[in-house]
Write an enzyme that holds these catalytic residues in place. Structure first.
Site, PDB file in Angstrom:
ATOM      1  N   SER A  24      -8.876  16.817  -7.417  1.00  0.00           N
ATOM      2  CA  SER A  24      -8.426  15.753  -8.323  1.00  0.00           C
ATOM      3  C   SER A  24      -9.646  15.076  -8.961  1.00  0.00           C
ATOM      4  CB  SER A  24      -7.638  14.736  -7.484  1.00  0.00           C
ATOM      5  OG  SER A  24      -6.737  14.012  -8.260  1.00  0.00           O
ATOM      6  N   PRO A  25      -9.505  14.594 -10.202  1.00  0.00           N
ATOM      7  CA  PRO A  25     -10.664  13.908 -10.808  1.00  0.00           C
ATOM      8  C   PRO A  25     -11.048  12.668 -10.009  1.00  0.00           C
ATOM      9  CG  PRO A  25      -8.690  13.703 -12.188  1.00  0.00           C
ATOM     10  CD  PRO A  25      -8.347  14.639 -11.084  1.00  0.00           C
ATOM     11  N   CYS A  27     -14.052   9.595 -10.128  1.00  0.00           N
ATOM     12  CA  CYS A  27     -15.233   8.940 -10.687  1.00  0.00           C
ATOM     13  C   CYS A  27     -16.321   8.802  -9.630  1.00  0.00           C
ATOM     14  CB  CYS A  27     -14.891   7.525 -11.135  1.00  0.00           C
ATOM     15  SG  CYS A  27     -13.800   7.470 -12.542  1.00  0.00           S
ATOM     16  N   ALA A  59     -12.887  11.209 -14.671  1.00  0.00           N
ATOM     17  CA  ALA A  59     -12.540  10.552 -15.939  1.00  0.00           C
ATOM     18  C   ALA A  59     -13.807  10.384 -16.769  1.00  0.00           C
ATOM     19  CB  ALA A  59     -11.928   9.187 -15.651  1.00  0.00           C
ATOM     20  N   GLN A 101     -11.385  15.693 -17.140  1.00  0.00           N
ATOM     21  CA  GLN A 101     -10.403  14.674 -17.527  1.00  0.00           C
ATOM     22  C   GLN A 101     -10.998  13.812 -18.639  1.00  0.00           C
ATOM     23  OE1 GLN A 101      -9.488  11.257 -14.956  1.00  0.00           O
ATOM     24  NE2 GLN A 101      -7.341  11.895 -14.999  1.00  0.00           N
ATOM     25  N   TYR A 186      -4.835   2.779 -17.879  1.00  0.00           N
ATOM     26  CA  TYR A 186      -5.862   2.933 -18.901  1.00  0.00           C
ATOM     27  C   TYR A 186      -5.200   3.032 -20.287  1.00  0.00           C
ATOM     28  CZ  TYR A 186      -8.775   3.344 -14.806  1.00  0.00           C
ATOM     29  OH  TYR A 186      -9.395   3.069 -13.611  1.00  0.00           O
ATOM     30  N   ARG A 234      -2.120  13.536 -17.125  1.00  0.00           N
ATOM     31  CA  ARG A 234      -1.841  12.723 -15.926  1.00  0.00           C
ATOM     32  C   ARG A 234      -1.086  11.476 -16.358  1.00  0.00           C
ATOM     33  NH1 ARG A 234      -5.538  11.164 -10.692  1.00  0.00           N
ATOM     34  NH2 ARG A 234      -4.712  13.160 -10.040  1.00  0.00           N
ATOM     35  N   GLY A 330      -7.865  14.570  -3.407  1.00  0.00           N
ATOM     36  CA  GLY A 330      -9.081  13.802  -3.642  1.00  0.00           C
ATOM     37  C   GLY A 330      -9.804  13.545  -2.341  1.00  0.00           C
ATOM     38  N   ARG A 331      -9.361  12.521  -1.647  1.00  0.00           N
ATOM     39  CA  ARG A 331     -10.121  12.052  -0.486  1.00  0.00           C
ATOM     40  C   ARG A 331     -10.223  13.063   0.646  1.00  0.00           C
ATOM     41  NH1 ARG A 331      -6.816   6.600  -0.808  1.00  0.00           N
ATOM     42  NH2 ARG A 331      -5.342   8.184  -1.478  1.00  0.00           N
TER      43      ARG A 331
HETATM   44  C1  LIG Z   1     -13.515   8.005  -5.471  1.00  0.00           C
HETATM   45  C2  LIG Z   1     -12.272   8.150  -6.322  1.00  0.00           C
HETATM   46  C3  LIG Z   1     -12.407   8.224  -7.694  1.00  0.00           C
HETATM   47  C4  LIG Z   1     -11.264   8.439  -8.504  1.00  0.00           C
HETATM   48  N1  LIG Z   1     -11.419   8.629  -9.851  1.00  0.00           N
HETATM   49  C5  LIG Z   1     -10.360   9.030 -10.585  1.00  0.00           C
HETATM   50  C6  LIG Z   1     -10.529   9.484 -11.918  1.00  0.00           C
HETATM   51  O1  LIG Z   1     -11.643   9.633 -12.419  1.00  0.00           O
HETATM   52  N2  LIG Z   1      -9.403   9.793 -12.616  1.00  0.00           N
HETATM   53  C7  LIG Z   1      -8.161   9.728 -12.063  1.00  0.00           C
HETATM   54  O2  LIG Z   1      -7.171  10.016 -12.734  1.00  0.00           O
HETATM   55  N3  LIG Z   1      -7.987   9.358 -10.784  1.00  0.00           N
HETATM   56  C8  LIG Z   1      -9.053   9.053 -10.029  1.00  0.00           C
HETATM   57  N4  LIG Z   1      -8.893   8.785  -8.710  1.00  0.00           N
HETATM   58  C9  LIG Z   1      -7.577   9.023  -8.091  1.00  0.00           C
HETATM   59  C10 LIG Z   1      -7.555  10.449  -7.500  1.00  0.00           C
HETATM   60  O3  LIG Z   1      -7.702  11.424  -8.517  1.00  0.00           O
HETATM   61  C11 LIG Z   1      -6.246  10.713  -6.744  1.00  0.00           C
HETATM   62  O4  LIG Z   1      -5.175  10.648  -7.641  1.00  0.00           O
HETATM   63  C12 LIG Z   1      -6.015   9.690  -5.637  1.00  0.00           C
HETATM   64  O5  LIG Z   1      -7.203   9.480  -4.876  1.00  0.00           O
HETATM   65  C13 LIG Z   1      -4.900  10.151  -4.701  1.00  0.00           C
HETATM   66  O6  LIG Z   1      -5.217  11.395  -4.110  1.00  0.00           O
HETATM   67  P1  LIG Z   1      -5.834  11.520  -2.617  1.00  0.00           P
HETATM   68  O7  LIG Z   1      -4.909  10.740  -1.717  1.00  0.00           O
HETATM   69  O8  LIG Z   1      -5.830  12.983  -2.334  1.00  0.00           O
HETATM   70  O9  LIG Z   1      -7.213  10.934  -2.647  1.00  0.00           O
HETATM   71  C14 LIG Z   1      -9.994   8.529  -7.898  1.00  0.00           C
HETATM   72  C15 LIG Z   1      -9.875   8.390  -6.514  1.00  0.00           C
HETATM   73  C16 LIG Z   1     -10.998   8.238  -5.724  1.00  0.00           C
HETATM   74  C17 LIG Z   1     -10.830   8.182  -4.221  1.00  0.00           C
END
Ligand SMILES: Cc1cc2nc3c(=O)[nH]c(=O)nc-3n(C[C@H](O)[C@H](O)[C@H](O)COP(=O)(O)O)c2cc1C
Length: 378
Positions: A24-25, A27, A59, A101, A186, A234, A330-331
């Site tokens: 997942s994207p 930042c 992003a 993204q 956003y 998204r 993501g995490r």
């Molecule tokens: C460090 C971090 C940065 C994130 N940056 C973005 C981002 O750039 N764009 C976005 O759409 N979501 C962003 N998210 C949300 C994640 O893409 C994801 O949707 C969210 O963490 C839930 O998934 P997970 O439970 O597997 O972490 C970010 C999440 C984390 C933890």
């Protein structure tokens, strides 16, 4: 033929995902003037070696004022292409599709990094000066955030042009997939949500008007993005319980996005009233999967589920029961970059070691033997 659905391949247009697992994207807030740094090469390399079907670069601002904060990556200038193309190449070298993204933070721009407080930049902060935020209406997220400038039609056209040029650069950098960031409060989400959009021109009011900006941006991107490359969007499947855009509104949005050529809906939620996770008081495993399932079924479009997808069995269940076509993580991947290899091993896949780079798999192929011996002492 692979019998574990999570590890089955998936094809969109000319792009084949070797399995259904996607980074997942996320930042990193480590760029300077939008230019990616050594940190990004190190960070994204870890995921290139992870055996994923695809990975998304965070992003990435289509303009300087479209960044969430001063450390966000950018794609508003040709000078950004070289660094981004190295990242796309790293992914592709390891059989992982490369995604980026494209984003504009709108009224949620000009913020400090999360670990610096995630609050609007003030003149006391020793970072770039704060900048003017923009939005559909002059409505701040809350009382402590700055009032955005209500965008004129000229401002809207400028952002359209920025997305178009960003898509051209993403193609030039070699990315396989673009995801448009239409979630988390956003800019595009703020046009869609009646909580933040109170315009009474062609960009506000009824559903058609509130999706106009996103639909125009998609048309602009599609005019330059090759037909054989996928386009993801998204969205925030619900704004907040009982407030703003609900799941039915987002199903209608997904149908409209499909009609203009979006291939996959990435189903997140929340963010219009603050942090993206505020839609639920507690995050439980797979809390957003029901949104993906419903959007996929009702809008008849491919979907990607995201949010607290933790275990291999959980991810496999989502794909097996057609609740999503892809799972974004993501995490859990931050916590364990070899998640895919471990899941393949857990499912006893004969080709589990293919999810590692050669230099690792050769040595790990000898590991099973001594692990067996360690488990059964002579
Ligand atoms: C460090 C971090 C940065 C994130 N940056 C973005 C981002 O750039 N764009 C976005 O759409 N979501 C962003 N998210 C949300 C994640 O893409 C994801 O949707 C969210 O963490 C839930 O998934 P997970 O439970 O597997 O972490 C970010 C999440 C984390 C933890």
């Amino acid at each position: 033929m692979n019998e574990v659905p999570l590890f089955s391949s998936f094809k969109i247009k000319s792009k084949s995902f070797r399995n259904r697992i996607v980074l997942s994207p996320m930042c990193q807030y480590k760029a300077k003037d939008g230019v990616i740094s050594d940190w990004h090469f190190q960070h994204y390399s870890r995921f290139a070696f992870s055996g994923l079907g695809a990975a998304f670069v965070e992003a990435t601002g289509v303009s300087p004022d479209g960044r969430i904060g001063h450390g966000c990556t950018g794609i508003w200038s040709d000078s950004h292409v070289e660094g981004l193309s190295k990242v796309a190449k790293i992914f592709n070298e390891y059989n992982c599709l490369s995604g980026i993204q494209l984003a504009h933070a709108g009224r949620k721009a000009s913020y400090l990094r999360p670990w610096d407080g995630a609050s609007p930049i003030t003149e006391n902060d020793k970072v770039e000066p704060a900048w003017q935020t923009i939005g559909p209406s002059a409505i701040p997220i809350n009382n402590s955030s700055p009032v955005p400038k209500e965008m004129t039609v000229e401002d809207i056209n400028k952002v359209r042009e920025d997305f178009k040029k960003a898509a051209q650069r993403a193609d030039k950098a070699g990315f396989d997939i673009i995801e448009i960031h239409g979630a988390h409060g956003y800019l595009l989400h703020s046009f869609f949500s009646p909580l933040s959009n109170q315009r009474n021109d062609l960009y506000g009011g009824n559903f058609e008007n509130r999706i106009r900006f996103a639909m125009e941006i998609i048309a602009d991107i599609k005019s330059v993005w090759p037909d054989n490359k996928p386009l993801f969007y998204r969205l925030s499947s619900i704004d907040a319980p009982g407030q703003g855009a609900n799941l039915e509104d987002n199903i209608m949005l997904a149908k409209s996005l499909k009609s203009v050529g979006v291939d996959v809906i990435d189903c997140s939620s929340g963010g219009i009233t603050g942090s993206p996770v505020l839609t639920k008081s507690k995050i439980i495993p797979g809390f957003q999967v029901p949104y993906s399932e419903k959007i996929k079924k009702d809008a008849e479009i491919s979907s990607m589920a995201v949010g607290a997808i933790i275990s291999a069995d959980q991810a496999n269940e989502i794909i097996s029961n057609k609740r999503a076509d892809l799972v974004a993580m993501g995490r859990e991947l931050l916590a364990d970059t070899q998640w895919v290899y471990k899941a393949a091993t857990y499912f006893n896949l004969e080709n589990a070691k293919d999810y590692l780079p050669d230099s690792y798999s050769f040595y790990l192929s000898r590991r099973d033997e001594y692990l067996d011996r360690a488990a059964k002492p002579a």
